[in-house]
Design an enzyme around this catalytic site. Structure first.
Site, PDB file in Angstrom:
ATOM      1  N   THR A   1       0.796  -1.228   0.000  1.00  0.00           N
ATOM      2  CA  THR A   1       0.000   0.000   0.000  1.00  0.00           C
ATOM      3  C   THR A   1       0.832   1.284   0.000  1.00  0.00           C
ATOM      4  O   THR A   1       0.625   2.163  -0.831  1.00  0.00           O
ATOM      5  CB  THR A   1      -0.946  -0.014   1.214  1.00  0.00           C
ATOM      6  OG1 THR A   1      -1.835  -1.109   1.039  1.00  0.00           O
ATOM      7  CG2 THR A   1      -1.748   1.267   1.324  1.00  0.00           C
TER       8      THR A   1
ATOM      9  N   ASN B   1       5.453  -0.794   3.681  1.00  0.00           N
ATOM     10  CA  ASN B   1       4.589  -0.134   4.667  1.00  0.00           C
ATOM     11  C   ASN B   1       5.371   0.138   5.947  1.00  0.00           C
ATOM     12  O   ASN B   1       5.113   1.093   6.663  1.00  0.00           O
ATOM     13  CB  ASN B   1       3.384  -1.014   5.011  1.00  0.00           C
ATOM     14  CG  ASN B   1       2.392  -1.093   3.871  1.00  0.00           C
ATOM     15  OD1 ASN B   1       2.372  -0.235   2.987  1.00  0.00           O
ATOM     16  ND2 ASN B   1       1.577  -2.129   3.874  1.00  0.00           N
TER      17      ASN B   1
ATOM     18  N   LYS C   1      -7.059   5.134   5.240  1.00  0.00           N
ATOM     19  CA  LYS C   1      -5.741   4.848   5.822  1.00  0.00           C
ATOM     20  C   LYS C   1      -4.853   6.086   5.847  1.00  0.00           C
ATOM     21  O   LYS C   1      -4.785   6.823   4.867  1.00  0.00           O
ATOM     22  CB  LYS C   1      -5.023   3.783   4.983  1.00  0.00           C
ATOM     23  CG  LYS C   1      -5.669   2.409   5.005  1.00  0.00           C
ATOM     24  CD  LYS C   1      -4.827   1.431   4.189  1.00  0.00           C
ATOM     25  CE  LYS C   1      -5.474   0.055   4.129  1.00  0.00           C
ATOM     26  NZ  LYS C   1      -4.738  -0.860   3.231  1.00  0.00           N
ATOM     27  N   ASP C   2      -4.108   6.248   6.925  1.00  0.00           N
ATOM     28  CA  ASP C   2      -3.178   7.374   7.052  1.00  0.00           C
ATOM     29  C   ASP C   2      -2.170   7.400   5.906  1.00  0.00           C
ATOM     30  O   ASP C   2      -1.971   8.422   5.254  1.00  0.00           O
ATOM     31  CB  ASP C   2      -2.460   7.337   8.414  1.00  0.00           C
ATOM     32  CG  ASP C   2      -1.788   6.009   8.759  1.00  0.00           C
ATOM     33  OD1 ASP C   2      -1.720   5.112   7.892  1.00  0.00           O
ATOM     34  OD2 ASP C   2      -1.317   5.865   9.909  1.00  0.00           O
ATOM     35  N   ARG C   3      -1.525   6.258   5.641  1.00  0.00           N
ATOM     36  CA  ARG C   3      -0.444   6.259   4.650  1.00  0.00           C
ATOM     37  C   ARG C   3      -0.936   6.623   3.259  1.00  0.00           C
ATOM     38  O   ARG C   3      -0.204   7.195   2.465  1.00  0.00           O
ATOM     39  CB  ARG C   3       0.286   4.922   4.639  1.00  0.00           C
ATOM     40  CG  ARG C   3      -0.589   3.691   4.476  1.00  0.00           C
ATOM     41  CD  ARG C   3       0.279   2.442   4.611  1.00  0.00           C
ATOM     42  NE  ARG C   3      -0.480   1.204   4.560  1.00  0.00           N
ATOM     43  CZ  ARG C   3      -0.906   0.537   5.624  1.00  0.00           C
ATOM     44  NH1 ARG C   3      -0.672   1.020   6.829  1.00  0.00           N
ATOM     45  NH2 ARG C   3      -1.563  -0.591   5.504  1.00  0.00           N
TER      46      ARG C   3
ATOM     47  N   HIS D   1      -8.487  -8.965   1.082  1.00  0.00           N
ATOM     48  CA  HIS D   1      -7.615  -9.800   1.919  1.00  0.00           C
ATOM     49  C   HIS D   1      -8.395 -10.938   2.572  1.00  0.00           C
ATOM     50  O   HIS D   1      -7.925 -12.064   2.649  1.00  0.00           O
ATOM     51  CB  HIS D   1      -6.972  -8.960   3.027  1.00  0.00           C
ATOM     52  CG  HIS D   1      -5.728  -8.249   2.601  1.00  0.00           C
ATOM     53  ND1 HIS D   1      -4.567  -8.921   2.313  1.00  0.00           N
ATOM     54  CD2 HIS D   1      -5.468  -6.936   2.412  1.00  0.00           C
ATOM     55  CE1 HIS D   1      -3.635  -8.034   1.972  1.00  0.00           C
ATOM     56  NE2 HIS D   1      -4.162  -6.830   2.014  1.00  0.00           N
TER      57      HIS D   1
ATOM     58  N   HIS E   1      -1.051  -9.570  -1.299  1.00  0.00           N
ATOM     59  CA  HIS E   1      -0.375  -8.978  -2.452  1.00  0.00           C
ATOM     60  C   HIS E   1       1.012  -8.629  -1.969  1.00  0.00           C
ATOM     61  O   HIS E   1       1.366  -8.950  -0.842  1.00  0.00           O
ATOM     62  CB  HIS E   1      -1.151  -7.741  -2.918  1.00  0.00           C
ATOM     63  CG  HIS E   1      -1.456  -6.791  -1.788  1.00  0.00           C
ATOM     64  ND1 HIS E   1      -0.562  -5.856  -1.327  1.00  0.00           N
ATOM     65  CD2 HIS E   1      -2.546  -6.688  -0.978  1.00  0.00           C
ATOM     66  CE1 HIS E   1      -1.091  -5.200  -0.313  1.00  0.00           C
ATOM     67  NE2 HIS E   1      -2.290  -5.684  -0.060  1.00  0.00           N
TER      68      HIS E   1
HETATM   69 ZN   LIG Z   1      -3.083  -1.421  -0.417  1.00  0.00          ZN
END
Ligand SMILES: [Zn+2]
Length: 537
Positions: free
Chosen positions: A78, A99, A158-160, A296, A478
């Protein structure tokens, strides 16, 4: 100094006029960059018969699509994916190798968006900022070129995802912690009034207690096979079959509905921040992360993945309708892609052919192989042992152990590499020293693009196609350098975009230079992609 370091140094410098290519006549007022977390390229064909008129079909019927778009890096997770999209650069330049990785100098793990010098607004969770990202995003170039008059806002679950899309100069990045949208003191001292009002409305908790049902009648999902597949995870008590109860935040995360909340919040941001209101272009980044959790847990061949994709299609329809009413779609350019694809569950392959070889490979097996090989060669290591950190595809040897035993790093890496390579299911293992040499020699492979000399591991490895690095018995993943993880949709619509379907290869690193060209700007300094000139009007 390598040419990539040189590129990074000038990351904030705009390209000179001579290099701006094919500047379009129509300048967009708003750039919308949409990133779906885990959307494989083939899903568009597969689910297209069930799409509504103005969701994905806005792109497929009236915009441009690249059928052969992919990431050219091999750590398809991600944070690395999101970091490529608006910088146009891979980890070899932007530094986002995973990540999470191991910070050898500090002797601790490091989240890709970690920043201990800032705090979150609205949560006591750890601080987050784009500090670990090297170079500039399209938003950074835009804000620089307009002396800060352009607005750059990103929103995600998501933060990222929000942070990597925003870059260093964003007005704000917003994401969800618990049941609230938060941001970081990196961007601003407090949440704006409109965001506080949104949080106060209980937009997330209103989903609790409602079941997740199929959008369409069950018969429409029959092509996906049975709803109940034993290798599906039960999703924290949500069960393997419809309807899935949503008891609280954890189940909400694993449902399609975070996407709706993110779209709603993004629309509030457009209105409240006046995005696209004047001729100074703004940028809105949106991360739809719900697809990732669902993928997932249930795998790509599931009713759930079909449903989360169809529900996203309807969410996009509402978002595009809103943008048309408020700004006019002729004034907007929209790009949609994903941060990675996903592989099938090995158990599904074996249901078709029981002797099919792909398996789940427990990373603990690799730990054991490396530890045994290192101890056999060099003896036991002081605590915490020979391995400081291991999360596939990264394995770091302990700097403490290497120093204490005075073993040469390159030699120790060879021993660990051979141990990893000996494990059944491993395709290839490379040492950090190998990767640094390949990089200096100008090699352009997936592992080299995913390697950054200041952060990368002692051993980098990949499994054979369709194997999963997983110690469990359900769900899928993934993160590999194989096509099912690399190939994602690349869709364009709006100001300056010529409609059409392209079979020519496109890389996800091409998005940033192309958006820059649409804005009449130079590409972000570290960009490694090309302008997709075939789609410019
Ligand atoms: Zn992802």
């Amino acid at each position: 100094m390598s040419r990539w370091l040189g590129a990074a140094v000038f990351a904030f410098a705009l390209a000179d006029e001579g290099s701006a290519q094919a500047v379009p006549r129509v300048r967009p007022r708003l750039v919308v960059a949409i990133v779906v977390d885990q959307l494989r390229a083939d899903y568009l064909d597969r689910f297209r018969p069930h799409f509504g008129p103005n969701g994905f079909n806005l792109f497929l019927r009236r915009g441009a699509s690249f059928a052969e778009a992919r990431y050219e890096h091999s750590t398809t997770s991600t944070c690395p994916g999101h970091a490529v999209i608006l910088t146009g650069s891979y980890a070899m330049v932007n530094g986002i190798i995973a990540n999470e990785w191991y910070d050898v100098r500090r002797g601790r793990r490091e989240n890709c968006a970690a920043d201990t010098s800032v705090t979150l607004i609205g949560s006591s969770a750890a601080g987050r900022s784009p500090r670990n990202l090297f170079g500039a995003t399209v938003g950074d170039v835009l804000r620089t070129a307009t002396n800060g008059r352009s607005h750059v806002v990103t929103v995600s679950v998501k933060d990222r995802s929000a942070i990597m899309l925003g870059g260093h100069l964003a007005d704000a990045a917003y994401w969800i912690v618990d049941t609230l949208f938060v941001t970081s003191t990196y961007y601003r001292p407090g949440l704006p009034e409109w965001a506080r009002a949104y949080n106060a409305g209980g937009a997330i908790s209103k989903y609790f207690g409602r079941p997740w049902e199929r959008l369409l009648p069950a018969v429409a999902y029959a092509e996906m096979g049975p709803d109940d597949e034993p290798a599906e995870s039960d999703g924290s008590g949500m069960g393997r079959t419809f309807p899935h109860p949503i008891g609280g935040r954890e189940a909400f995360d694993r449902s399609p509905f975070p996407n709706d909340v993110v779209a709603e919040f993004a629309m509030r941001a457009v209105t409240a921040e006046g995005l696209g209101r004047d001729t100074v272009p703004d940028l809105l980044g949106i991360g739809f992360s719900a697809n990732d959790w669902v993928g997932h847990l249930y795998g790509p061949e599931s009713h759930e993945v079909m449903d989360v994709t169809l529900r996203l299609d309807r969410t996009l329809d509402r978002l595009f309708g809103f943008l048309d009413r408020t700004i006019g779609l002729r004034n907007v350019v929209i790009v949609l892609t994903a941060d990675h694809g996903v592989g099938p569950m090995p158990e599904v392959l074996r249901r078709i052919q029981p002797a099919a070889s792909p398996r789940r490979l427990d990373p603990a097996v690799i730990d054991t192989a490396v530890r045994r090989a290192m101890e056999a060669r060099y003896g036991p290591a002081p605590a915490p042992g020979w391995i400081a950190y291991h999360a596939p595809p990264l394995l770091y040897l302990s700097p403490v152990a290497l120093a204490a035993t005075r073993v040469r790093v390159e030699e120790a890496e060879r021993v660990a590499q051979a141990a990893v390579q000996s494990v059944a299911g491993v395709h290839e293992a490379l040492t950090g020293t190998d990767l640094a040499r390949l990089r200096e020699a100008g090699a352009e492979s997936g592992p080299v693009r995913s390697f950054h000399p200041s952060r990368s591991p002692n051993v980098y490895y990949g499994l054979q196609p369709y194997w999963l690095a997983d110690g469990g018995t359900s769900g899928t993943d993934h993160g590999s350098g194989w096509l099912y993880d690399q190939q994602v949709p690349l869709l364009w619509y709006g100001a300056g975009i010529a409609p059409g379907t392209h079979q020519t290869p496109a890389a996800i690193s091409d998005i940033a230079p192309t958006l820059s060209a649409l804005l009449g700007l130079g590409a972000p300094g570290g960009s490694q992609g090309r302008v997709l000139s075939e789609l410019l009007r």
